[in-house]
Write a protein that holds these residues in place. Structure first.
Motif, short mmCIF file in Angstrom:
data_model
loop_
_atom_site.label_atom_id
_atom_site.label_comp_id
_atom_site.label_asym_id
_atom_site.label_seq_id
_atom_site.Cartn_x
_atom_site.Cartn_y
_atom_site.Cartn_z
N ASN A 118 41.26 -4.57 12.94
CA ASN A 118 40.34 -3.71 13.70
C ASN A 118 38.88 -3.91 13.28
N VAL A 119 38.49 -5.15 13.02
CA VAL A 119 37.11 -5.44 12.66
C VAL A 119 36.24 -5.23 13.89
N GLN A 120 35.27 -4.34 13.75
CA GLN A 120 34.40 -4.00 14.88
C GLN A 120 32.95 -4.15 14.48
N ILE A 121 32.15 -4.59 15.43
CA ILE A 121 30.70 -4.68 15.26
C ILE A 121 30.09 -3.72 16.26
N THR A 122 29.32 -2.76 15.75
CA THR A 122 28.68 -1.77 16.62
C THR A 122 27.22 -1.60 16.21
N PRO A 123 26.36 -1.25 17.16
CA PRO A 123 24.95 -0.99 16.79
C PRO A 123 24.87 0.21 15.86
N LYS A 124 23.96 0.14 14.91
CA LYS A 124 23.74 1.27 14.01
C LYS A 124 22.73 2.18 14.70
N SER A 125 23.16 3.36 15.07
CA SER A 125 22.36 4.24 15.92
C SER A 125 21.09 4.75 15.26
N ASP A 126 21.08 4.91 13.95
CA ASP A 126 19.90 5.48 13.29
C ASP A 126 19.01 4.42 12.66
N ALA A 127 19.10 3.19 13.13
CA ALA A 127 18.32 2.10 12.54
C ALA A 127 17.50 1.39 13.61
N LYS A 128 16.72 0.44 13.17
CA LYS A 128 15.91 -0.33 14.10
C LYS A 128 16.81 -1.14 15.02
N PRO A 129 16.33 -1.49 16.21
CA PRO A 129 17.14 -2.31 17.12
C PRO A 129 17.57 -3.62 16.46
#
Length: 186
Positions: A118-129
């Motif tokens: 279940n390796v997932q890559i997701t944007p980190k919501s509280d960080a820079k784009p």
């Protein structure tokens, strides 16, 4: 525990106990602290997320965090048989490694090589784009343990010739020369 390169302990170099913070040393030099390191699923899963590197790791131009993660996984499964899985959330930005997508791809590839699920890559919501989080679960089995140890041996080999925090004479010379040329001083 020591691999010859790293030593994993509890706080202040005390023996490690499950559910306590993890401190990682190279010799006597503290490389990183992980706190908290909670136990999940009735004490059968350890969660790794809160990685706090020291200056030696932040200044190193090799991906020391990967070695540290792999050493911790090996240490846990070899010393605490009740741990059947290690969940992880990797999100520390390492600017010199390229874009966030490149870093996430490298992390994901490593986790896949050791048999994580279940390796997932997701944007980190509280960080820079462009900053991503890689998460998943590494579950113990003979197959995944062998994969972990194979990848770990490759990582250990990268550091055995040149310890963490040392500069190679070649790269240090090249970097120093480039700095000199860029500065315009003769």
């Amino acid at each position: 525990m020591t691999s010859g390169l790293l030593r994993i302990t509890g706080p202040n170099a005390e023996p490690y106990a499950l559910g306590r913070p993890i401190w990682v040393y190279a010799g006597e030099d503290l490389l990183a602290k992980l706190d908290p390191v909670p136990l999940l699923k009735s004490g059968t899963e350890l969660h790794i997320e809160a990685f706090e590197p020291t200056g030696a790791v932040r200044e190193e131009r090799r991906h020391v965090g990967r070695l540290i993660f792999l050493e911790i996984c090996a240490f846990i499964v070899e010393n605490f048989q009740q741990i059947q899985a290690i969940s992880f959330v990797l999100s520390r930005q390492i600017d010199w490694m390229g874009s966030g997508t490149e870093l996430a791809a490298v992390r994901s590839e490593t986790m896949t090589r050791i048999g994580a699920m279940n390796v997932q890559i997701t944007p980190k919501s509280d960080a820079k784009p462009g900053h991503f989080v890689v998460s998943g679960v590494w579950a113990y089995s003979e197959r995944t343990h062998a994969a972990l140890m194979e990848v770990l041996e490759i990582e250990r080999a990268k550091y055995s010739a040149r310890p963490i925090g040392s500069r190679s004479s070649e790269s240090g010379g090249v970097v120093a020369r480039l700095r000199h040329l860029v500065s315009g001083r003769n």
